[in-house]
Enzyme design. Sequence first.
Site, PDB file in Angstrom:
ATOM      1  N   GLU A  12      -1.403  -4.733  17.657  1.00 26.13           N
ATOM      2  CA  GLU A  12      -1.381  -6.151  17.281  1.00 26.13           C
ATOM      3  C   GLU A  12      -0.939  -6.234  15.828  1.00 26.13           C
ATOM      4  OE1 GLU A  12      -5.003  -8.459  18.018  1.00 26.13           O
ATOM      5  OE2 GLU A  12      -4.734  -9.447  16.069  1.00 26.13           O
ATOM      6  N   GLU A  26      -3.867 -14.402   8.491  1.00 26.12           N
ATOM      7  CA  GLU A  26      -5.090 -15.020   9.004  1.00 26.12           C
ATOM      8  C   GLU A  26      -5.869 -15.567   7.816  1.00 26.12           C
ATOM      9  OE1 GLU A  26      -7.126 -13.180  12.788  1.00 26.12           O
ATOM     10  OE2 GLU A  26      -6.613 -11.554  11.406  1.00 26.12           O
TER      11      GLU A  26
END
Length: 451
Positions: free
Chosen positions: A262, A267
């Site tokens: 991933e 974020e």
Amino acid sequence: MSVEATPRAGTPDSAMATAVSQHKKSANPFLTPYASEYPSRNTSSAALHQTMLTQRYFHSRRVKKGQVERPWTKIKDPREKWVTIIPIIGLLVGVSIAGLLVWDGLRSVVNHKYCPVYLEDFANGLDSKVWTKEAEVGGFGNGQFEQTTTTDENVFVQDGMLHIKPTLQDPKLVTTNNVINLLADGICSSSVWSDCITGTNTTNGTIVNPVKSGRINTKKGAAIRYGRIEVEAKLPQGDWLWPAIWLLPVESKYGEWPQSGEIDIAESRGNNHTYPSGGNDIISSALHWGPNDANDAWWRTNVKRNALHTTFAKRFHTFGLEWSEKYIFTYIDTRLLQVLYTNFNEPLWQRGHFPLSDSNGTRLVDPWSQTGNAATPFDQDFYLILNVAVGGTNGWFQDGKNGKPWVDASPTAKKDFWNARDTWFSTWKEGGEMVVKSVKMWQQQGYKGCQ
């Protein structure tokens, strides 16, 4: 026999003697006292200046100009020239070495060539041939509280910009016995039953997802294997919001998450700067990789970056990714302001230093060694995801910090969050959404038909 000494001319004593004699001749009571008249006059700034102007320096009448011998001007030391030559040589050598280092550095900079895969400014709305709105209620493996929808309530284009906006759930679904069944509606994007069906049970305290939000991906329309991605976006502000710009593999070639990897470009949290782990003034980038979810080595490839005197919710920023067989890095606004940089100079299995077995005693097996590529699992097609999550029980929001109104391990975490909505929903009123100006994806030359 005593002899009266006569003061030497030009001294304070002679001045005083003269003043005494004058004093004796003058009977004027307004005259300056003889003891202070001349010393004070001679030490005044005007007197000193006049003395400097009239002072004559010694000048010999016997020595004519040019008659004095200066032998040091006739005899020169042949080594004296090196006092000048050596520093010049050193300067030239230093400049040459500096130039060589600059040239070598510029020569080593990699400038790949790319083919455009997807360039979107949302002038014509959301392209359904590229984007998929995901519809799930299962929390996406993190215990997230939102239900992602396919409606324009949570994902829409307005004034040429994409908006992903979380909203409150219908109170009736939360406070009375109800069921949300996305399978029956034919819109669930997951094949797992628990991701598609949820309900409220007033007896045991469980409720449906207390909020709704959006999550979209480019899986069916745009993916890259090595290349660049840039997303120009403004992140949301609001307590317990969790925005993300990230990638997942199109196919899980090496197994279930995180075996196939991933890539998190950015974020953040919607909380303000007082949040201990960083609010909307900080973004983090990470790679997730490991033999199982208990041995995810993301912490070895995770970096945070602070906003400079502002937050990522105040204005638009470009969140970028550059990815090749040799390296991968993320950046903000310019490639020079890198966040995460990872070299693929050794196999990730070696870098991870994983244990021989898991907690159950099952031997852990390297899922990537058969490829012979140090970049594995980051050597396959990945697609882009944009979403705004809300809350969660995976530790992204730490228990007991900044008035967190739920506990991760509690079976009523969603209900506790819902009951505290008066404390957090008001913080979403202004800027509680992700706004995206553009999305750009390029494929590196030499892969996937890019020539």
